[in-house]
Motif scaffolding. Structure first.
Motif, mmCIF file in Angstrom:
data_model
loop_
_atom_site.group_PDB
_atom_site.id
_atom_site.type_symbol
_atom_site.label_atom_id
_atom_site.label_comp_id
_atom_site.label_asym_id
_atom_site.label_seq_id
_atom_site.Cartn_x
_atom_site.Cartn_y
_atom_site.Cartn_z
ATOM 1 N N THR A 1 0.839 -1.198 0.000
ATOM 2 C CA THR A 1 0.000 0.000 0.000
ATOM 3 C C THR A 1 0.873 1.248 0.000
ATOM 4 O O THR A 1 0.615 2.206 -0.736
ATOM 5 N N ASP A 2 1.925 1.226 0.816
ATOM 6 C CA ASP A 2 2.868 2.350 0.835
ATOM 7 C C ASP A 2 3.553 2.525 -0.523
ATOM 8 O O ASP A 2 3.738 3.656 -0.996
ATOM 9 N N ILE A 3 3.929 1.422 -1.151
ATOM 10 C CA ILE A 3 4.583 1.491 -2.458
ATOM 11 C C ILE A 3 3.648 2.122 -3.488
ATOM 12 O O ILE A 3 4.061 2.981 -4.288
ATOM 13 N N ALA A 4 2.383 1.721 -3.460
ATOM 14 C CA ALA A 4 1.415 2.297 -4.403
ATOM 15 C C ALA A 4 1.231 3.790 -4.158
ATOM 16 O O ALA A 4 1.200 4.590 -5.102
ATOM 17 N N LEU A 5 1.127 4.175 -2.893
ATOM 18 C CA LEU A 5 0.966 5.593 -2.563
ATOM 19 C C LEU A 5 2.158 6.397 -3.061
ATOM 20 O O LEU A 5 2.007 7.510 -3.586
ATOM 21 N N TYR A 6 3.344 5.836 -2.928
ATOM 22 C CA TYR A 6 4.546 6.547 -3.368
ATOM 23 C C TYR A 6 4.560 6.720 -4.883
ATOM 24 O O TYR A 6 4.793 7.824 -5.389
ATOM 25 N N ILE A 7 4.343 5.645 -5.618
ATOM 26 C CA ILE A 7 4.382 5.724 -7.084
ATOM 27 C C ILE A 7 3.352 6.710 -7.614
ATOM 28 O O ILE A 7 3.605 7.447 -8.572
ATOM 29 N N PHE A 8 2.203 6.770 -6.960
ATOM 30 C CA PHE A 8 1.133 7.634 -7.453
ATOM 31 C C PHE A 8 1.143 9.021 -6.829
ATOM 32 O O PHE A 8 0.153 9.748 -6.914
ATOM 33 N N GLY A 9 2.279 9.385 -6.169
ATOM 34 C CA GLY A 9 2.486 10.781 -5.851
ATOM 35 C C GLY A 9 2.519 11.188 -4.400
ATOM 36 O O GLY A 9 2.818 12.347 -4.109
ATOM 37 N N THR A 10 2.214 10.290 -3.474
ATOM 38 C CA THR A 10 2.231 10.665 -2.063
ATOM 39 C C THR A 10 3.668 10.918 -1.605
ATOM 40 O O THR A 10 4.589 10.185 -1.970
ATOM 41 N N ASP A 11 3.853 11.928 -0.785
ATOM 42 C CA ASP A 11 5.187 12.323 -0.349
ATOM 43 C C ASP A 11 5.609 11.482 0.854
ATOM 44 O O ASP A 11 5.528 11.905 2.009
ATOM 45 N N ILE A 12 6.047 10.254 0.587
ATOM 46 C CA ILE A 12 6.543 9.375 1.638
ATOM 47 C C ILE A 12 7.917 8.869 1.217
ATOM 48 O O ILE A 12 8.314 8.969 0.062
ATOM 49 N N SER A 13 8.639 8.287 2.173
ATOM 50 C CA SER A 13 10.008 7.825 1.929
ATOM 51 C C SER A 13 10.013 6.329 1.657
ATOM 52 O O SER A 13 9.497 5.543 2.461
ATOM 53 N N THR A 14 10.607 5.934 0.532
ATOM 54 C CA THR A 14 10.721 4.504 0.247
ATOM 55 C C THR A 14 11.635 3.823 1.264
ATOM 56 O O THR A 14 11.405 2.664 1.625
ATOM 57 N N LYS A 15 12.646 4.541 1.728
ATOM 58 C CA LYS A 15 13.542 3.961 2.722
ATOM 59 C C LYS A 15 12.785 3.627 3.991
ATOM 60 O O LYS A 15 12.951 2.532 4.563
ATOM 61 N N GLU A 16 11.936 4.544 4.430
ATOM 62 C CA GLU A 16 11.155 4.282 5.638
ATOM 63 C C GLU A 16 10.130 3.178 5.418
ATOM 64 O O GLU A 16 9.833 2.405 6.330
ATOM 65 N N CYS A 17 9.563 3.102 4.212
ATOM 66 C CA CYS A 17 8.606 2.034 3.903
ATOM 67 C C CYS A 17 9.267 0.666 4.058
ATOM 68 O O CYS A 17 8.698 -0.251 4.660
ATOM 69 N N VAL A 18 10.473 0.543 3.491
ATOM 70 C CA VAL A 18 11.187 -0.733 3.558
ATOM 71 C C VAL A 18 11.585 -1.047 4.993
ATOM 72 O O VAL A 18 11.395 -2.176 5.477
ATOM 73 N N ASN A 19 12.127 -0.070 5.688
ATOM 74 C CA ASN A 19 12.538 -0.298 7.079
ATOM 75 C C ASN A 19 11.343 -0.659 7.956
ATOM 76 O O ASN A 19 11.441 -1.541 8.819
ATOM 77 N N ARG A 20 10.226 0.004 7.741
ATOM 78 C CA ARG A 20 9.036 -0.301 8.536
ATOM 79 C C ARG A 20 8.551 -1.726 8.275
ATOM 80 O O ARG A 20 8.110 -2.419 9.199
ATOM 81 N N PHE A 21 8.650 -2.156 7.019
ATOM 82 C CA PHE A 21 8.231 -3.523 6.693
ATOM 83 C C PHE A 21 9.085 -4.540 7.445
ATOM 84 O O PHE A 21 8.559 -5.472 8.083
ATOM 85 N N PHE A 22 10.407 -4.398 7.388
ATOM 86 C CA PHE A 22 11.268 -5.359 8.056
ATOM 87 C C PHE A 22 11.215 -5.210 9.575
ATOM 88 O O PHE A 22 11.363 -6.205 10.301
ATOM 89 N N ASP A 23 10.995 -3.990 10.067
ATOM 90 C CA ASP A 23 10.798 -3.807 11.514
ATOM 91 C C ASP A 23 9.579 -4.598 11.988
ATOM 92 O O ASP A 23 9.630 -5.303 13.009
ATOM 93 N N ASN A 24 8.474 -4.459 11.260
ATOM 94 C CA ASN A 24 7.228 -5.124 11.654
ATOM 95 C C ASN A 24 7.281 -6.632 11.415
ATOM 96 O O ASN A 24 6.570 -7.391 12.079
#
Length: 568
Positions: free
Chosen positions: A145-168
């Motif tokens: 969901t985070d990846i889709a939001l990023y590709i379609f323009g939401t201002d989020i960090s891919t680095k944080e998305c990946v880190n959050r996934f592995f953290d969780n």
């Protein structure tokens, strides 16, 4: 619209064919009245029956009697601007459709890729790590969901998305793989595991590798979509111009002042038309240089989106990296347990139900079949086809005035034409070039100042060009291998300057093919990391792979772009 234009033309021809009045009789305004009503500019009542002195006219002035009134002149001026806007929209309709259709198609394809990558990852857990599949499903869904939001323009960090996934994911892996039991850890203990994940690195360098790959591939795709949407905005802006007062008067004089003299079939001379339209579109012509840069930048970006910039390769290979991460955590289990106990203490457990896998593999298999496509329909080939068509419009704004006059507005060569005052054999005034600076000598339209709306769209073009040209992702030099195949073996084609993330290699028989094709797969088994991505060595991983070969008659994965197939 075509039927209406034909009706107007037939009426004009009929009006022109009306017998001329006998000597001494006043000229009739009947043809002008009919056209005025047919164009829905007003009724018969607003048009004089016979020519009159036009002392109240401001633009369509003439020494001769006229069929126009001041009210008609106002209506004509409105119609002249509407006509030009309609011609502008018609001239850009094909270009606008090209960009908007591809923007929608690319967005749909990205959505399907993301969903497919999510399905790959969920199936990995369902088949290979079933005991943690239920808990992992939420983490997987949130990540994509985070990846889709990023590709379609939401201002989020891919680095944080990946880190959050592995953290969780780490508490789930720790509880079910490293320190398994029939009960679950408490929420507080899970939070401690999340916090220590980045320090103890249970997944090795896999998260960092995913961060690099996602950053390299997702940002160009995001910028590509943003650029297409901006292209539509540019066209919409230039399709709905605000014409200056001087331009509006010039358009009126060029298009409808002949009607006031009963010359309903006359067209402006080519030179006259160019002066008027180039004057009215002087600000739009300033877009030309930046529009050319925009198309060139899109072309460069499209050419660069392969290897680690290929979003297909990265997304569809994500589950393989997750599997690598889980295997590394399993191997380092005892050491990880010791490190966790030092920070979080021994796990505090609570009763829980047995986990289950809720993933619908039949639905997944259907999704794969829906996404199956020939090599000609991959993202890379679709981008190439789109750019090849878009390239034809590189000089669209620079030649817009010429296109409008040549195709729609002006009279053909060697035909008597309207020069703003009368019907003549040819236009004798100087014809200016395009752009604001060239309008200093325009005899028909005065151009002064700037257009803030056009300036704004130019600024947006400059910005997107900066993003598309090297600002959006690192420049690559020596490790940029062209996927053309040299005829040698795979190992021979892998250069020492290409790392294991760059997706380099060749098919040995020409251009590398990329295709996702599933034929008669009853049940998809996930693709573990049995192909080493540098040497492409085949490493079977037990019964899972054997079952995979038995289930599928043919599988060629787009996630291995240098890889044309596996003999069954």
């Amino acid at each position: 619209m075509e039927a209406r234009s034909l009706s107007v033309l037939l009426l004009l021809l009929a009006a022109a064919a009306t017998p001329a009045p006998r000597d001494g009789e006043p000229r009739s305004c009947e043809a002008v009245r009919k056209v005025f009503q047919l164009r829905q500019l007003g009724s018969f009542r607003g048009v004089p029956e016979f020519p009159r002195a036009g002392v109240d006219l401001q633009v369509c002035t003439s020494k001769n009697p006229t069929c126009c009134t001041k009210k008609m002149e106002e209506r004509y001026q409105t119609a002249a601007k509407q006509d030009i806007q309609q011609v502008l929209q018609t001239s850009s309709a094909t270009l606008k459709f090209l960009i908007s259709r591809n923007a929608a198609a690319f967005q749909e394809t990205f959505e399907m890729l993301i969903k497919l990558a999510e399905n790959y990852t969920s199936t990995l857990f369902c088949n290979a790590y079933r005991n943690m599949a239920a808990e992992a499903a939420t983490r997987v869904q949130e990540f994509f969901t985070d990846i889709a939001l990023y590709i379609f323009g939401t201002d989020i960090s891919t680095k944080e998305c990946v880190n959050r996934f592995f953290d969780n994911l780490f508490p789930v892996v720790y509880n079910h793989m490293i320190n398994p039991g029939l009960t679950d850890v408490t929420l507080e203990y899970a939070e401690c595991l999340q916090m220590v994940r980045r320090d103890i690195r249970p997944f090795g360098d896999i998260p960092e590798k995913v961060i690099r790959q996602m950053g390299r591939s997702l940002l160009p795709s995001r910028n590509f979509l943003q650029a297409l949407n901006l292209g539509i905005e540019v066209i919409n802006t230039t399709d709905h111009l605000h014409f200056s007062k001087d331009c509006s008067r010039a358009l009126l004089r060029m298009q409808y002042c002949p009607h006031c003299q009963g010359l309903i079939l006359s067209k402006p001379c080519m030179g006259y038309c160019l002066n008027v339209i180039r004057g009215c579109l002087a600000y739009v012509a300033e877009v030309d240089l930046h529009w050319q840069g925009y198309i060139q930048s899109l072309e460069e970006l499209s050419s660069a989106m392969h290897g680690t910039y290929d979003v297909e390769h990265v997304l569809l290979n994500f589950h393989s990296l997750v599997n690598d991460a889980l295997m590394q955590a399993r191997v380092n289990g005892p050491e990880l347990t010791e490190q966790v106990n030092k920070v979080c203490g021994p796990p505090v457990r609570k009763p829980t139900q047995s986990p289950h896998c809720s993933f619908d593999r039949n639905k997944y298999s259907q999704g794969l079949k829906m996404f199956s496509r020939d090599v000609e329909e991959t993202l890379a080939s679709r981008r190439k086809e789109f750019i090849s068509h878009l390239r034809l419009y590189r000089a669209f704004y620079g030649g817009l005035a010429d296109q409008l006059c040549g195709n729609e507005l002006a009279a053909a060569d060697d035909i008597p034409c309207w020069n703003g005052e009368d019907v003549v054999k040819s236009y004798t005034h100087h014809v200016v070039g395009s752009g604001i600076k060239a309008q200093a000598g325009n005899p028909e339209v005065r151009v002064k100042g700037t257009d803030p709306v056009i300036n704004q769209i130019i600024d947006k073009l400059k910005h997107i060009i900066q993003l598309l040209r090297g600002k959006s992702f690192p420049k690559y030099d020596n490790w940029d291998l062209r996927q053309t195949g040299s005829g040698g073996s795979v190992d021979e084609q892998i250069s020492g300057v290409c790392d294991d993330e760059d997706g380099c290699g060749g098919s040995g028989s020409g251009e590398v093919k990329r295709v996702l094709k599933i034929t008669d797969c009853k049940s998809m088994i996930p693709f573990p990391s049995y192909i080493q991505r540098v040497k492409l060595s085949y490493v079977p991983l037990g019964n899972t792979i054997e079952l995979f070969w038995k289930k599928c008659a043919e599988v060629v994965y787009i996630m291995f772009p240098r890889y044309t197939g596996i003999g069954l």
